[in-house]
Design an enzyme around this catalytic site. Structure first.
Site, PDB file in Angstrom:
ATOM      1  CD1 TRP A  58       1.436  -1.885  -3.651  1.00 36.45           C
ATOM      2  CD2 TRP A  58       2.686  -0.817  -5.184  1.00 36.45           C
ATOM      3  NE1 TRP A  58       0.596  -1.469  -4.664  1.00 36.45           N
ATOM      4  CE2 TRP A  58       1.331  -0.808  -5.608  1.00 36.45           C
ATOM      5  CE3 TRP A  58       3.638  -0.208  -5.990  1.00 36.45           C
ATOM      6  CZ2 TRP A  58       0.932  -0.211  -6.808  1.00 36.45           C
ATOM      7  CZ3 TRP A  58       3.241   0.388  -7.180  1.00 36.45           C
ATOM      8  CH2 TRP A  58       1.901   0.378  -7.587  1.00 36.45           C
ATOM      9  CE  LYS A  59       3.723  -5.347   3.850  1.00 36.80           C
ATOM     10  NZ  LYS A  59       3.466  -6.444   4.746  1.00 36.80           N
ATOM     11  CG  HIS A  99       5.284  -1.879   8.157  1.00 36.28           C
ATOM     12  ND1 HIS A  99       5.722  -3.176   8.296  1.00 36.28           N
ATOM     13  CD2 HIS A  99       4.058  -1.949   7.594  1.00 36.28           C
ATOM     14  CE1 HIS A  99       4.801  -4.002   7.818  1.00 36.28           C
ATOM     15  NE2 HIS A  99       3.777  -3.273   7.383  1.00 36.28           N
ATOM     16  CD  GLU A 144       6.674  -6.268   6.526  1.00 35.51           C
ATOM     17  OE1 GLU A 144       6.897  -5.462   5.597  1.00 35.51           O
ATOM     18  OE2 GLU A 144       5.669  -7.005   6.552  1.00 35.51           O
ATOM     19  CD  GLU A 192      -0.061  -2.470   9.231  1.00 36.68           C
ATOM     20  OE1 GLU A 192      -0.739  -2.777   8.240  1.00 36.68           O
ATOM     21  OE2 GLU A 192       1.159  -2.316   9.197  1.00 36.68           O
ATOM     22  N   GLY A 242       0.449 -10.525   6.602  1.00 35.61           N
ATOM     23  CA  GLY A 242       0.943 -11.467   5.591  1.00 35.61           C
ATOM     24  C   GLY A 242       0.723 -12.930   5.945  1.00 35.61           C
ATOM     25  CB  SER A 275      -4.619 -10.985   6.592  1.00 41.00           C
ATOM     26  OG  SER A 275      -3.337 -11.559   6.786  1.00 41.00           O
ATOM     27  N   GLY A 281      -1.375  -4.772   2.510  1.00 41.47           N
ATOM     28  CA  GLY A 281      -0.122  -5.210   1.903  1.00 41.47           C
ATOM     29  C   GLY A 281      -0.410  -6.067   0.684  1.00 41.47           C
ATOM     30  N   GLY A 282      -0.433  -7.385   0.882  1.00 40.99           N
ATOM     31  CA  GLY A 282      -0.587  -8.348  -0.220  1.00 40.99           C
ATOM     32  C   GLY A 282      -1.709  -8.011  -1.200  1.00 40.99           C
TER      33      GLY A 282
HETATM   34  P1  PGA Z   1      -0.822  -7.715   4.611  1.00 41.23           P
HETATM   35  O1  PGA Z   1       0.184  -6.556   5.108  1.00 41.23           O
HETATM   36  O2  PGA Z   1      -2.075  -7.014   4.103  1.00 41.23           O
HETATM   37  O3  PGA Z   1      -0.083  -8.415   3.502  1.00 41.23           O
HETATM   38  O4  PGA Z   1      -1.104  -8.570   5.776  1.00 41.23           O
HETATM   39  C1  PGA Z   1      -0.289  -5.435   5.785  1.00 41.23           C
HETATM   40  C2  PGA Z   1       0.835  -4.486   6.109  1.00 41.23           C
HETATM   41  O5  PGA Z   1       1.933  -4.954   6.432  1.00 41.23           O
HETATM   42  O6  PGA Z   1       0.672  -3.261   6.030  1.00 41.23           O
END
Ligand code: PGA
Length: 247
Positions: A10-11, A92, A94, A162, A168, A207, A228-229
């Site tokens: 969920w970030k 991750h 990020e 990833e 994203g 994605s 993620g999203g």
């Molecule tokens: P995303 O993110 O599905 O929004 O591309 C994936 C992730 O960062 O784990």
């Protein structure tokens, strides 16, 4: 046979009250033959653990490499275990890019988590620039080996490939390229850890959505997805879980 693993990250999204509604939806849907994990923010971990049915795993999105002490703003492995959270996402992109976590820091965190008995999802992936230069296999291999330095067994480790350019952005890595990289990762693990690596789960992330989940999850070396999203909407996430269940 490796069971499919559907993980939602969920970030920095969802308050604890928003998470409650999601928990209700997930608790009401039935699934077997698939493992499911949600990684909410630190402040939501404890309440979500209580609200979600026990077969759904809960993970933190990060952990301190230190045991305890004067590290303002950090969260320790012991604190997670105390609230019944036994898994953590480490490395991750990020965290690596925005918060400048190097392979050395990621490795310290993996060692800390494993020594405290936590399960780890270790994230790896190349930038667009590295892929354009055709150096992605080498890069991911180096990242994998550096992040796992001094780790003796893969028992509690899952790898998530990833590609940064697919996170994203709506640009999914095509399933053939994703499978190829996951196979490279497995081969590297086999070189280092022999047949133990046959049972290590390797996930794809970037994605992933209901529309592409079946295709990605049907690949031989892709044992699950890190979403993620599309993990923020319960209907979408449940659809992705169903995709994993039916394979
Ligand atoms: P995303 O993110 O599905 O929004 O591309 C994936 C992730 O960062 O784990």
């Amino acid at each position: 046979m490796r069971r499919k693993y559907i993980c939602g990250n969920w970030k920095m999204n969802k308050t604890s009250s928003e998470a409650r509604k999601f928990a209700k939806d997930l608790n009401n849907s039935e699934f077997k033959n698939v493992d499911v994990l949600i990684a909410p923010s630190f402040v939501t971990l404890e309440s979500l653990r209580k609200e979600l049915k026990s077969e759904i795993e809960i993970a933190a999105q990060n952990i301190s490499q230190y045991e305890n002490g004067a590290y303002t703003g950090e969260v320790s492995a012991e604190m997670l275990k105390d609230i019944d959270v036994n898994s953590v996402i480490i490395g991750h992109s990020e965290r690596r890019e925005i918060f400048k976590e190097s392979n050395e820091i990621v490795n310290e965190k993996v060692k800390r988590a494993i020594s405290e008995g936590l399960k780890v999802i270790l994230c790896l992936g190349e930038s667009e620039e590295i892929r354009e230069k055709g150096k992605e296999v080498e890069f991911v291999r180096d990242e994998l080996l550096a992040s796992l330095k001094d780790i003796k067994t893969l028992e509690n480790i899952t790898i998530a490939y990833e590609p940064i350019w697919a996170i994203g952005t709506g640009k999914t890595c095509n399933s053939i390229d994703a499978e190829e990289m996951c196979k490279e990762i497995r081969n590297t693990l086999i070189e280092e850890y022999t047949e133990e690596a046959d049972s290590t789960r390797i996930l794809y992330g970037g994605s992933v959505k209901p529309e592409n989940a079946v295709e990605i999850l049907s690949k031989e070396n892709i044992d699950g997805v890190l979403v993620g999203g599309a993990s923020l909407k319960s209907e979408d996430f449940i659809e992705i879980i169903k995709a994993g269940e039916n394979l």
